[in-house]
Scaffold this motif. Structure first.
Motif, PDB file in Angstrom:
ATOM      1  N   ARG A  85      40.215  27.510  31.591  1.00 29.49           N
ATOM      2  CA  ARG A  85      39.339  27.748  32.757  1.00 29.49           C
ATOM      3  C   ARG A  85      40.129  28.340  33.920  1.00 29.49           C
ATOM      4  NH1 ARG A  85      37.472  22.766  31.185  1.00 29.49           N
ATOM      5  NH2 ARG A  85      38.418  21.708  32.973  1.00 29.49           N
ATOM      6  N   SER A  86      41.353  27.881  34.104  1.00 23.40           N
ATOM      7  CA  SER A  86      42.198  28.438  35.160  1.00 23.40           C
ATOM      8  C   SER A  86      42.543  29.892  34.873  1.00 23.40           C
ATOM      9  CB  SER A  86      43.483  27.617  35.309  1.00 23.40           C
ATOM     10  OG  SER A  86      43.189  26.335  35.816  1.00 23.40           O
ATOM     11  N   ALA A  87      42.845  30.205  33.623  1.00 21.03           N
ATOM     12  CA  ALA A  87      43.162  31.596  33.254  1.00 21.03           C
ATOM     13  C   ALA A  87      41.969  32.502  33.526  1.00 21.03           C
ATOM     14  CB  ALA A  87      43.572  31.678  31.794  1.00 21.03           C
ATOM     15  N   GLU A  88      40.784  32.021  33.207  1.00 19.86           N
ATOM     16  CA  GLU A  88      39.577  32.809  33.482  1.00 19.86           C
ATOM     17  C   GLU A  88      39.373  32.993  34.987  1.00 19.86           C
ATOM     18  OE1 GLU A  88      36.251  30.942  31.545  1.00 19.86           O
ATOM     19  OE2 GLU A  88      37.236  31.034  29.581  1.00 19.86           O
ATOM     20  N   PHE A  89      39.504  31.919  35.739  1.00 21.41           N
ATOM     21  CA  PHE A  89      39.303  31.968  37.188  1.00 21.41           C
ATOM     22  C   PHE A  89      40.294  32.920  37.848  1.00 21.41           C
ATOM     23  CE2 PHE A  89      40.416  30.536  41.449  1.00 21.41           C
ATOM     24  CZ  PHE A  89      39.175  30.529  42.068  1.00 21.41           C
ATOM     25  N   LEU A  93      45.142  38.231  37.777  1.00 24.19           N
ATOM     26  CA  LEU A  93      46.318  37.636  37.152  1.00 24.19           C
ATOM     27  C   LEU A  93      46.113  37.542  35.646  1.00 24.19           C
ATOM     28  CD1 LEU A  93      47.155  34.761  39.660  1.00 24.19           C
ATOM     29  CD2 LEU A  93      48.130  37.062  39.549  1.00 24.19           C
ATOM     30  N   GLU A  94      47.197  37.779  34.912  1.00 24.05           N
ATOM     31  CA  GLU A  94      47.157  37.761  33.444  1.00 24.05           C
ATOM     32  C   GLU A  94      48.188  36.780  32.905  1.00 24.05           C
ATOM     33  OE1 GLU A  94      48.134  41.803  32.536  1.00 24.05           O
ATOM     34  OE2 GLU A  94      46.205  42.560  33.231  1.00 24.05           O
ATOM     35  N   SER A 122      49.815  42.188  37.030  1.00 23.57           N
ATOM     36  CA  SER A 122      50.385  43.276  36.226  1.00 23.57           C
ATOM     37  C   SER A 122      51.022  44.342  37.113  1.00 23.57           C
ATOM     38  CB  SER A 122      49.321  43.898  35.317  1.00 23.57           C
ATOM     39  OG  SER A 122      48.266  44.417  36.101  1.00 23.57           O
ATOM     40  N   SER A 123      50.528  44.497  38.336  1.00 28.78           N
ATOM     41  CA  SER A 123      51.097  45.510  39.227  1.00 28.78           C
ATOM     42  C   SER A 123      52.297  44.990  40.018  1.00 28.78           C
ATOM     43  CB  SER A 123      50.029  46.035  40.186  1.00 28.78           C
ATOM     44  OG  SER A 123      49.471  44.987  40.936  1.00 28.78           O
ATOM     45  N   VAL A 158      54.644  38.220  41.344  1.00 33.95           N
ATOM     46  CA  VAL A 158      53.559  37.413  41.902  1.00 33.95           C
ATOM     47  C   VAL A 158      53.024  36.543  40.764  1.00 33.95           C
ATOM     48  CG1 VAL A 158      51.269  37.463  42.943  1.00 33.95           C
ATOM     49  CG2 VAL A 158      52.997  39.146  43.638  1.00 33.95           C
ATOM     50  N   GLN A 159      53.306  35.251  40.821  1.00 31.91           N
ATOM     51  CA  GLN A 159      52.992  34.363  39.704  1.00 31.91           C
ATOM     52  C   GLN A 159      52.498  33.010  40.189  1.00 31.91           C
ATOM     53  OE1 GLN A 159      56.552  33.906  37.348  1.00 31.91           O
ATOM     54  NE2 GLN A 159      56.569  36.040  36.711  1.00 31.91           N
ATOM     55  N   LEU A 160      51.802  32.321  39.274  1.00 32.30           N
ATOM     56  CA  LEU A 160      51.514  30.906  39.432  1.00 32.30           C
ATOM     57  C   LEU A 160      51.460  30.302  38.043  1.00 32.30           C
ATOM     58  CD1 LEU A 160      48.333  30.003  38.710  1.00 32.30           C
ATOM     59  CD2 LEU A 160      47.913  31.202  40.811  1.00 32.30           C
ATOM     60  N   SER A 161      51.768  29.015  37.974  1.00 32.94           N
ATOM     61  CA  SER A 161      51.727  28.314  36.701  1.00 32.94           C
ATOM     62  C   SER A 161      50.672  27.225  36.755  1.00 32.94           C
ATOM     63  CB  SER A 161      53.084  27.691  36.370  1.00 32.94           C
ATOM     64  OG  SER A 161      54.028  28.694  36.069  1.00 32.94           O
ATOM     65  N   VAL A 162      50.048  26.979  35.616  1.00 30.41           N
ATOM     66  CA  VAL A 162      49.053  25.930  35.450  1.00 30.41           C
ATOM     67  C   VAL A 162      49.614  25.000  34.383  1.00 30.41           C
ATOM     68  CG1 VAL A 162      46.674  25.428  34.817  1.00 30.41           C
ATOM     69  CG2 VAL A 162      47.220  27.568  35.995  1.00 30.41           C
ATOM     70  N   MET A 163      49.608  23.696  34.673  1.00 28.34           N
ATOM     71  CA  MET A 163      50.215  22.782  33.711  1.00 28.34           C
ATOM     72  C   MET A 163      49.523  21.433  33.679  1.00 28.34           C
ATOM     73  SD  MET A 163      53.762  21.848  35.770  1.00 28.34           S
ATOM     74  CE  MET A 163      54.501  21.109  34.357  1.00 28.34           C
ATOM     75  N   GLY A 164      49.701  20.773  32.539  1.00 31.89           N
ATOM     76  CA  GLY A 164      49.310  19.372  32.409  1.00 31.89           C
ATOM     77  C   GLY A 164      50.544  18.556  32.727  1.00 31.89           C
ATOM     78  N   ALA A 165      50.946  17.699  31.835  1.00 31.79           N
ATOM     79  CA  ALA A 165      52.181  16.939  32.003  1.00 31.79           C
ATOM     80  C   ALA A 165      53.361  17.808  31.590  1.00 31.79           C
ATOM     81  CB  ALA A 165      52.126  15.682  31.142  1.00 31.79           C
TER      82      ALA A 165
END
Length: 121
Positions: free
Chosen positions: A23-27, A33-34, A48-49, A53-60
């Protein structure tokens, strides 16, 4: 000391099994962001450009007892570890080499945030 990048880490609700990463990747995909990395427990999205410019989504976190709030990649992680230790900062997770190719440690900042300080091997 040279910083290569700073990446915020967003924790998913319910962990990866609950579909939070997808869901985060879709949002964030709607904002351009890819997915550039996915270890199952952490996924990094980037522009991509402007790849820095990044962010990470994580569980534990896969090996650490806590999930960090942000990651800072430095040129010399050993020097960063020494500087933090000598300053009296709280080392939350000891310096170690991880199986996915990073050397890292966690330190608590003055605001209570846990920072993953890392370098790629």
């Amino acid at each position: 000391m040279s910083v290569r990048r700073i990446v915020p880490n967003i924790r998913t609700a319910g962990g990866p099994a609950a579909g939070g990463m997808e869901r985060s990747a879709e949002f964030y995909g709607l904002l351009g962001l890819e997915e550039v990395m996915n270890h199952g427990w952490i996924m990094t999205l980037a522009s991509s450009s402007h790849p820095s410019v990044q962010l990470s989504v994580m569980g534990a976190d896969a090996t650490a007892p806590v999930a960090p709030d942000l990651s800072i990649e430095v040129e010399d992680v050993d020097a960063a570890h020494t500087a933090m230790r000598e300053s009296g900062a709280e080392i939350v997770y000891p310096l170690r080499d991880e199986e996915w190719g990073v050397r890292r440690f966690f330190v608590r900042d003055p605001n209570g945030r846990v920072v993953n300080v890392l370098g790629h091997r």
